[in-house]
Design an enzyme around this catalytic site. Structure first.
Site, mmCIF file in Angstrom:
data_model
loop_
_atom_site.group_PDB
_atom_site.id
_atom_site.type_symbol
_atom_site.label_atom_id
_atom_site.label_comp_id
_atom_site.label_asym_id
_atom_site.label_seq_id
_atom_site.Cartn_x
_atom_site.Cartn_y
_atom_site.Cartn_z
ATOM 1 N N CYS A 94 85.533 61.879 -94.174
ATOM 2 C CA CYS A 94 85.640 63.309 -93.438
ATOM 3 C C CYS A 94 86.846 62.941 -92.347
ATOM 4 C CB CYS A 94 84.449 63.973 -92.856
ATOM 5 S SG CYS A 94 84.668 64.998 -91.545
ATOM 6 N N CYS A 132 91.537 67.890 -94.381
ATOM 7 C CA CYS A 132 89.927 68.060 -94.546
ATOM 8 C C CYS A 132 89.521 67.418 -95.885
ATOM 9 C CB CYS A 132 90.019 69.477 -94.238
ATOM 10 S SG CYS A 132 88.292 70.081 -94.622
HETATM 11 N N1 DGL Z 1 87.203 67.478 -91.370
HETATM 12 C C1 DGL Z 1 86.648 67.829 -92.609
HETATM 13 C C2 DGL Z 1 86.701 67.026 -93.725
HETATM 14 O O1 DGL Z 1 87.393 66.344 -93.580
HETATM 15 C C3 DGL Z 1 85.679 68.907 -92.293
HETATM 16 C C4 DGL Z 1 84.318 68.757 -91.352
HETATM 17 C C5 DGL Z 1 83.295 70.137 -91.225
HETATM 18 O O2 DGL Z 1 84.176 71.093 -91.085
HETATM 19 O O3 DGL Z 1 82.344 69.979 -91.724
HETATM 20 O O4 DGL Z 1 85.783 67.205 -94.412
#
Ligand code: DGL
Length: 257
Positions: free
Chosen positions: A183, A69
């Site tokens: 993301c 993340c």
């Molecule tokens: N998948 C996550 C990232 O890489 C977070 C997405 C979210 O929860 O807004 O930032």
């Protein structure tokens, strides 16, 4: 090895891990009750991640924790490293790769609002792309759209087109020729993004690099045996997410309480 994300985004890293090492046993924590992380208060997010990780490591000590993340990695990685005795591998936007590839010297960091505004991302840009025009765009809904698509619910093409439009710039300062997928949810909907993009660009993702780094730690550990387990944090999500996790090689979906 434990992979953590706010939702299904970390599966882009899981796929890269499994492509590099088929049959790898790993566990996954999807903080579905906390999703999305993109606009949450950074201090609250760090505290939440510490508390969830404490609960999950009680089920079995991981050799490595992969923060799949970008939001959590850019905001909380150092604090998490200090809070746990395990090696952490973070996921951060591949700005360096984009700077090496961009011919027009203009590219976009497409990420959550938190990642786009983070000082971590700013530092990456100053260090690796000082001669580029870098547009940092925090897309408010894109992770949620990705989550919806992955759960089998279609997203309106015009809404998706409008959501990514600001990532494409063409003016006196140059034309965007690369988009950093900052993301982990975004690589999972790459096909849909390509369909609504106003012109072709290089889409840059850090999944393979993160997998390579994480596997350097895995190589040092005893071979893991047993089932790959996915944890969710909202009761209603246990059944809702089952099919997706099964398709990705997780044989059990448990509620983290
Ligand atoms: N998948 C996550 C990232 O890489 C977070 C997405 C979210 O929860 O807004 O930032």
């Amino acid at each position: 090895m434990l992979v953590m994300d706010s939702g299904l985004g970390g599966l882009s890293v899981v796929r890269a891990l499994r492509a590099a090492q088929p049959g790898l046993v790993l566990h996954y924590l999807a903080d579905t009750a906390g999703f999305p992380y993109g606009s949450r208060d950074p201090a609250a997010l760090t505290a939440r991640a510490i508390s969830l990780l404490r609960t999950v490591v009680m089920q079995g000590s991981p050799s490595t924790i992969v923060l799949a993340c970008n939001t959590l990695s850019t905001l909380s990685l150092e604090t998490l490293r200090q809070a746990f005795p395990y090696p952490f591998v973070g996921t951060v936007p591949a700005v360096k790769v984009a700077a090496a590839q961009s011919v027009t010297r203009r590219f976009t960091l497409l990420a959550t609002p938190n990642t786009a505004q983070s000082s971590y991302s700013g530092a990456l840009i100053s260090e690796f792309a000082p001669d580029c025009v870098v547009d940092c765009y925090g897309a408010p809904n894109l992770a949620s759209y990705a989550e919806q698509i992955l759960l089998g619910k279609p997203v309106d093409r015009d809404a998706l087109r409008a959501e990514i439009a600001p990532a494409f710039q063409d003016d006196a300062r140059g034309k965007t020729d690369a988009v950093v997928l900052g993301c982990t949810h975004y690589p999972l909907i790459l096909e849909q993004l390509q369909e609504v993009a106003p012109w072709p660009v290089a889409w840059i993702d850090s999944g393979d690099a993160i997998a390579r780094r994480a596997l350097t730690f895995a190589a040092q550990e005893e071979p893991a045996v047993g089932a790959s387990i996915a944890y969710v944090t909202a009761a209603a999500d246990q059944a809702r997410y089952e099919d997706v996790f099964w398709r990705e090689g997780f044989t059990k979906v448990r509620l983290l309480t």
